[in-house]
Design a protein around this motif. Structure first.
Motif, PDB file in Angstrom:
ATOM      1  N   MET A 164       0.732  -1.118  -0.029  1.00 59.34           N
ATOM      2  CA  MET A 164       0.248   0.151  -0.048  1.00 59.34           C
ATOM      3  C   MET A 164       1.031   1.102  -0.010  1.00 59.34           C
ATOM      4  N   ALA A 165       0.372   2.339  -0.636  1.00 61.46           N
ATOM      5  CA  ALA A 165       1.172   3.362  -0.760  1.00 61.46           C
ATOM      6  C   ALA A 165       1.254   4.497   0.433  1.00 61.46           C
ATOM      7  N   ARG A 166       2.599   4.790   0.803  1.00 63.74           N
ATOM      8  CA  ARG A 166       2.925   5.599   2.015  1.00 63.74           C
ATOM      9  C   ARG A 166       2.440   7.085   1.547  1.00 63.74           C
ATOM     10  N   VAL A 167       1.169   7.421   1.534  1.00 58.69           N
ATOM     11  CA  VAL A 167       0.844   8.577   1.090  1.00 58.69           C
ATOM     12  C   VAL A 167      -0.285   9.077   1.932  1.00 58.69           C
ATOM     13  N   CYS A 168      -0.548  10.480   2.520  1.00 57.87           N
ATOM     14  CA  CYS A 168      -1.245  10.753   3.218  1.00 57.87           C
ATOM     15  C   CYS A 168      -2.777  11.141   2.529  1.00 57.87           C
ATOM     16  N   GLN A 169      -3.844  10.870   3.010  1.00 60.13           N
ATOM     17  CA  GLN A 169      -4.898  11.091   2.161  1.00 60.13           C
ATOM     18  C   GLN A 169      -5.537  12.501   2.101  1.00 60.13           C
ATOM     19  N   VAL A 170      -5.047  12.991   3.077  1.00 60.85           N
ATOM     20  CA  VAL A 170      -5.492  14.432   3.486  1.00 60.85           C
ATOM     21  C   VAL A 170      -4.636  15.483   2.790  1.00 60.85           C
ATOM     22  N   THR A 171      -3.276  15.514   3.127  1.00 55.93           N
ATOM     23  CA  THR A 171      -2.293  16.458   2.616  1.00 55.93           C
ATOM     24  C   THR A 171      -1.544  15.971   1.290  1.00 55.93           C
ATOM     25  N   GLY A 172      -1.576  14.636   1.182  1.00 58.57           N
ATOM     26  CA  GLY A 172      -0.896  14.219  -0.045  1.00 58.57           C
ATOM     27  C   GLY A 172       0.708  13.941   0.174  1.00 58.57           C
ATOM     28  N   LYS A 173       1.082  13.953   1.562  1.00 64.02           N
ATOM     29  CA  LYS A 173       2.313  13.963   1.601  1.00 64.02           C
ATOM     30  C   LYS A 173       3.083  12.597   1.280  1.00 64.02           C
ATOM     31  N   LYS A 174       4.345  12.424   0.669  1.00 57.72           N
ATOM     32  CA  LYS A 174       4.742  10.996   0.345  1.00 57.72           C
ATOM     33  C   LYS A 174       6.203  11.014   0.488  1.00 57.72           C
ATOM     34  N   PRO A 175       6.753   9.870   0.800  1.00 51.74           N
ATOM     35  CA  PRO A 175       8.155   9.660   0.967  1.00 51.74           C
ATOM     36  C   PRO A 175       9.163  10.727  -0.050  1.00 51.74           C
ATOM     37  N   ILE A 176      10.104  11.021   0.475  1.00 45.97           N
ATOM     38  CA  ILE A 176      11.016  11.914  -0.393  1.00 45.97           C
ATOM     39  C   ILE A 176      12.224  11.187  -0.527  1.00 45.97           C
ATOM     40  N   THR A 177      13.398  11.344  -1.085  1.00 49.19           N
ATOM     41  CA  THR A 177      14.765  10.768  -1.078  1.00 49.19           C
ATOM     42  C   THR A 177      15.538  11.722  -0.632  1.00 49.19           C
ATOM     43  N   GLY A 178      16.915  11.208   0.092  1.00 51.57           N
ATOM     44  CA  GLY A 178      18.004  12.125   0.533  1.00 51.57           C
ATOM     45  C   GLY A 178      19.098  11.107   0.577  1.00 51.57           C
ATOM     46  N   THR A 228     -12.180   5.542   7.661  1.00 51.04           N
ATOM     47  CA  THR A 228     -10.877   5.192   7.924  1.00 51.04           C
ATOM     48  C   THR A 228      -9.773   5.862   7.128  1.00 51.04           C
ATOM     49  N   LEU A 229      -9.188   6.574   7.401  1.00 52.96           N
ATOM     50  CA  LEU A 229      -8.146   7.446   6.819  1.00 52.96           C
ATOM     51  C   LEU A 229      -6.768   6.968   7.078  1.00 52.96           C
ATOM     52  N   LYS A 230      -5.826   7.177   6.204  1.00 49.87           N
ATOM     53  CA  LYS A 230      -4.475   7.099   6.339  1.00 49.87           C
ATOM     54  C   LYS A 230      -3.801   8.266   6.356  1.00 49.87           C
ATOM     55  N   VAL A 231      -3.733   9.047   7.459  1.00 55.85           N
ATOM     56  CA  VAL A 231      -3.236  10.483   7.678  1.00 55.85           C
ATOM     57  C   VAL A 231      -1.820  10.531   8.209  1.00 55.85           C
ATOM     58  N   SER A 232      -1.232  11.650   7.795  1.00 59.18           N
ATOM     59  CA  SER A 232       0.070  12.267   8.521  1.00 59.18           C
ATOM     60  C   SER A 232      -0.289  12.938   9.812  1.00 59.18           C
ATOM     61  N   ALA A 233       0.663  13.253  10.652  1.00 61.78           N
ATOM     62  CA  ALA A 233       0.372  14.103  11.839  1.00 61.78           C
ATOM     63  C   ALA A 233       0.059  15.322  11.361  1.00 61.78           C
ATOM     64  N   ASP A 234       0.637  15.994  10.376  1.00 62.78           N
ATOM     65  CA  ASP A 234       0.058  17.284   9.636  1.00 62.78           C
ATOM     66  C   ASP A 234      -1.414  17.099   9.245  1.00 62.78           C
TER      67      ASP A 234
END
Length: 78
Positions: A1-15, A48-54
């Motif tokens: 399953m994708a690691r994406v916030c359903q509310v803000t759209g935040k997703k993984p970034i690289t570094g 049920t939502l998959k949400v970030s802290a933001d």
């Protein structure tokens, strides 16, 4: 399953991991996602939502129903 916030759209970034000797290797910064159940009083049902802290802060500020209406207007199925 994708690691994406359903509310803000935040997703993984690289570094980089940076070692003491300054060698850089790739890594991923993952968003702080939580699976959370909310009671939508206007529709008398649980969602049920998959949400970030933001995303949780956004729901607390705007209200759940306003956020769900915005998500539906954007075409996300809730």
């Amino acid at each position: 399953m994708a690691r994406v916030c359903q509310v803000t759209g935040k997703k993984p970034i690289t570094g980089h991991h940076v070692s003491f000797s300054n060698i850089k290797t790739k890594r991923r910064f993952l968003p702080n996602l939580q699976t959370k159940r909310f009671f939508l009083a206007e529709e008398d049902r649980w969602i049920t939502l998959k949400v970030s802290a933001d995303g949780l802060r956004t729901i607390n500020k705007k209200g759940l129903y306003a956020v769900v209406k915005e998500m539906r207007a954007a075409g996300k199925g809730i």
